[in-house]
Design a protein around this motif. Structure first.
Motif, mmCIF file in Angstrom:
data_model
loop_
_atom_site.group_PDB
_atom_site.id
_atom_site.type_symbol
_atom_site.label_atom_id
_atom_site.label_comp_id
_atom_site.label_asym_id
_atom_site.label_seq_id
_atom_site.Cartn_x
_atom_site.Cartn_y
_atom_site.Cartn_z
ATOM 1 N N MET A 118 -19.898 82.405 5.034
ATOM 2 C CA MET A 118 -18.632 82.002 5.649
ATOM 3 C C MET A 118 -18.562 80.503 5.897
ATOM 4 O O MET A 118 -17.534 79.870 5.710
ATOM 5 C CB MET A 118 -18.450 82.714 6.998
ATOM 6 C CG MET A 118 -18.516 84.205 6.956
ATOM 7 S SD MET A 118 -18.946 84.876 8.584
ATOM 8 C CE MET A 118 -17.640 84.243 9.606
ATOM 9 N N ALA A 119 -19.694 79.962 6.390
ATOM 10 C CA ALA A 119 -19.690 78.552 6.778
ATOM 11 C C ALA A 119 -21.105 77.997 6.823
ATOM 12 O O ALA A 119 -22.064 78.734 7.067
ATOM 13 C CB ALA A 119 -19.035 78.388 8.152
ATOM 14 N N ILE A 120 -21.211 76.718 6.572
ATOM 15 C CA ILE A 120 -22.464 75.995 6.796
ATOM 16 C C ILE A 120 -22.527 75.689 8.287
ATOM 17 O O ILE A 120 -21.512 75.340 8.898
ATOM 18 C CB ILE A 120 -22.482 74.686 5.981
ATOM 19 C CG1 ILE A 120 -22.520 74.990 4.483
ATOM 20 C CG2 ILE A 120 -23.659 73.799 6.386
ATOM 21 C CD1 ILE A 120 -22.241 73.785 3.604
ATOM 22 N N ASN A 121 -23.694 75.845 8.899
ATOM 23 C CA ASN A 121 -23.801 75.521 10.322
ATOM 24 C C ASN A 121 -24.842 74.443 10.618
ATOM 25 O O ASN A 121 -24.830 73.850 11.697
ATOM 26 C CB ASN A 121 -24.088 76.775 11.156
ATOM 27 C CG ASN A 121 -25.320 77.526 10.704
ATOM 28 O OD1 ASN A 121 -26.309 76.941 10.271
ATOM 29 N ND2 ASN A 121 -25.266 78.844 10.804
ATOM 30 N N THR A 122 -25.757 74.200 9.692
ATOM 31 C CA THR A 122 -26.796 73.191 9.914
ATOM 32 C C THR A 122 -27.141 72.487 8.616
ATOM 33 O O THR A 122 -27.427 73.142 7.614
ATOM 34 C CB THR A 122 -28.089 73.835 10.473
ATOM 35 O OG1 THR A 122 -27.758 74.754 11.509
ATOM 36 C CG2 THR A 122 -29.021 72.775 11.020
ATOM 37 N N LEU A 123 -27.145 71.166 8.652
ATOM 38 C CA LEU A 123 -27.566 70.400 7.479
ATOM 39 C C LEU A 123 -29.069 70.110 7.642
ATOM 40 O O LEU A 123 -29.786 70.912 8.183
ATOM 41 C CB LEU A 123 -26.731 69.131 7.349
ATOM 42 C CG LEU A 123 -25.222 69.391 7.107
ATOM 43 C CD1 LEU A 123 -24.432 68.087 7.064
ATOM 44 C CD2 LEU A 123 -25.001 70.169 5.812
ATOM 45 N N GLY A 124 -29.550 68.978 7.155
ATOM 46 C CA GLY A 124 -30.988 68.736 7.155
ATOM 47 C C GLY A 124 -31.601 68.538 8.529
ATOM 48 O O GLY A 124 -31.022 67.870 9.394
ATOM 49 N N VAL A 125 -32.800 69.121 8.738
ATOM 50 C CA VAL A 125 -33.486 68.997 10.038
ATOM 51 C C VAL A 125 -34.943 68.550 9.877
ATOM 52 O O VAL A 125 -35.718 68.606 10.822
ATOM 53 C CB VAL A 125 -33.450 70.341 10.811
ATOM 54 C CG1 VAL A 125 -32.027 70.722 11.174
ATOM 55 C CG2 VAL A 125 -34.122 71.460 10.011
ATOM 56 N N LEU A 126 -35.327 68.116 8.673
ATOM 57 C CA LEU A 126 -36.716 67.765 8.406
ATOM 58 C C LEU A 126 -36.994 66.267 8.615
ATOM 59 O O LEU A 126 -36.190 65.423 8.191
ATOM 60 C CB LEU A 126 -37.103 68.156 6.986
ATOM 61 C CG LEU A 126 -37.151 69.663 6.699
ATOM 62 C CD1 LEU A 126 -37.284 69.906 5.210
ATOM 63 C CD2 LEU A 126 -38.308 70.320 7.450
ATOM 64 N N THR A 154 -37.754 75.835 0.998
ATOM 65 C CA THR A 154 -36.990 74.586 1.000
ATOM 66 C C THR A 154 -37.833 73.344 1.325
ATOM 67 O O THR A 154 -37.679 72.316 0.642
ATOM 68 C CB THR A 154 -35.809 74.693 1.986
ATOM 69 O OG1 THR A 154 -34.962 75.769 1.569
ATOM 70 C CG2 THR A 154 -35.007 73.411 2.019
ATOM 71 N N PRO A 155 -38.721 73.365 2.337
ATOM 72 C CA PRO A 155 -39.504 72.143 2.624
ATOM 73 C C PRO A 155 -40.263 71.610 1.417
ATOM 74 O O PRO A 155 -40.331 70.392 1.214
ATOM 75 C CB PRO A 155 -40.464 72.605 3.731
ATOM 76 C CG PRO A 155 -39.706 73.681 4.431
ATOM 77 C CD PRO A 155 -38.974 74.417 3.341
#
Length: 339
Positions: A118-126, A154-155
């Motif tokens: 439905m939606a993106i809620n978080t972009l990059g957090v690394l 992903t990491p």
């Protein structure tokens, strides 16, 4: 005459009894209907799951709003790990869930299209961190040991992509050691002062509160865009998904949730003090950690065409690196909920 009076008296008494019984019947019926209405409403609460971390931090205002409302619409629960959520989605026991972006594609393929994003809620957090303070940028990583958690996920893709953009061969120029947990990465870093670690928020903030020597020298989201300049918002950590059959049957509920979810995420980003307090109260992460982590957690709401384009770009990169990360193949057009 007396007989007539007695008959009339009996008739009136009978009428009163009938009226009373009828009223009682209506009252009982109304009570049953009210009771049924409450039961139906409880059964119709939209079941939503989120994770401890950025996805839980973004939905916290909506959680708090539900606590203070008599007319509740959502049953929102926070899980400790994605292993708790995936089976619930597959079995249809939750209607919506905040999950890692690549897992959304995996579940879509596994369930043959029964899940939509439905939606993106978080972009990059690394972020890249060290303790020595001698490492200033990515080129300084040559010859260094890098600790991270997330082999085959992903990491690993992010690290390899960024290293290659600086002409650093991940197989030759650095020593990459994978750990099971982020805590293991930090423990290894403390033993090897000359090493570095790649960690996500809010773990970075939690670590810095405990150890003042932890130094952040690279934002891997920014580095990702250097490595992949033709993509926009393509470093996607988390998304909100919905069961396809729920979206088809309840489009109005989906639309309303998306609107309220967006407002909740905006609240988290704009009122950090109050949001951090709510986050702590809901045991998502400690309040002190939330205050530091919110500005660095890239909590962002994106839906519609922009969500679709960004997700496609990100999944295509993962697909080229490792098809298993997205469930073996790119999802179809029906994967994207853009209504």
């Amino acid at each position: 005459m007396n007989r007539f009076k007695k008959f009339l008296s009996l008739l009136i008494t009978f009428a009163i009894v009938i009226t009373t019984l009828s009223a009682c019947s209506k009252e009982d019926k109304n009570n049953v209907q009210k009771s049924d209405s409450k039961n139906i409403k409880a059964d119709q609460l939209v079941k939503v799951q989120a994770l401890k971390g950025p996805t839980g931090m973004g939905i916290v205002k909506l959680i708090d709003d539900q606590k203070n409302k008599k007319d509740k619409k959502y049953d929102i629960k926070i899980s400790n790990s994605i292993d708790e959520i995936s089976p619930l989605i597959i079995k249809g026991k939750v209607d919506m869930a905040a999950i890692p972006s690549n897992l959304a594609s995996v579940l879509y393929n596994k369930t043959k299209g029964k899940v939509q994003v439905m939606a993106i809620n978080t972009l990059g957090v690394l972020y890249m961190v060290d303790q020595s303070g001698n490492i200033k940028s990515i080129p300084d990583l040559r010859g260094k040991t890098i600790y991270l958690s997330g082999k085959g996920a992903t990491p690993e893709i992010v690290l390899n992509s960024v290293l290659k953009s600086y002409n650093i061969d991940p197989q030759i120029d650095v020593n990459i050691e994978y750990k099971q947990e982020h805590t293991e990465c930090l423990a290894a870093l403390e033993k090897n002062k000359n090493a570095v670690a790649m960690l996500p928020e809010p773990f970075v903030s939690a670590a810095r509160l405990k150890n003042k020597d932890i130094n952040v020298f690279a934002d891997m989201t920014k580095e990702w865009y250097v490595a992949n300049p033709d993509t926009k918002n393509s470093m996607i950590t988390g998304v909100m998904v919905v069961r396809t059959d729920f979206a088809e049957k309840h489009p109005d509920q989906v639309k309303l949730f998306m609107e309220e979810y967006k407002k909740s995420m905006e609240y988290t980003n704009t009122d950090i003090e109050k949001s951090a307090k709510l986050i702590g109260q809901n045991k998502i992460v400690p309040e002190a950690v939330a205050k530091l982590a919110i500005p660095k957690s890239n909590i962002k709401y994106i839906d519609g065409k922009e969500m679709k384009d960004s997700m496609k770009a990100y999944l295509e990169i993962l697909n080229k690196e490792n098809k298993d990360m997205i469930g073996g193949k790119m999802p179809g057009e029906d994967f994207y909920y853009t209504k």
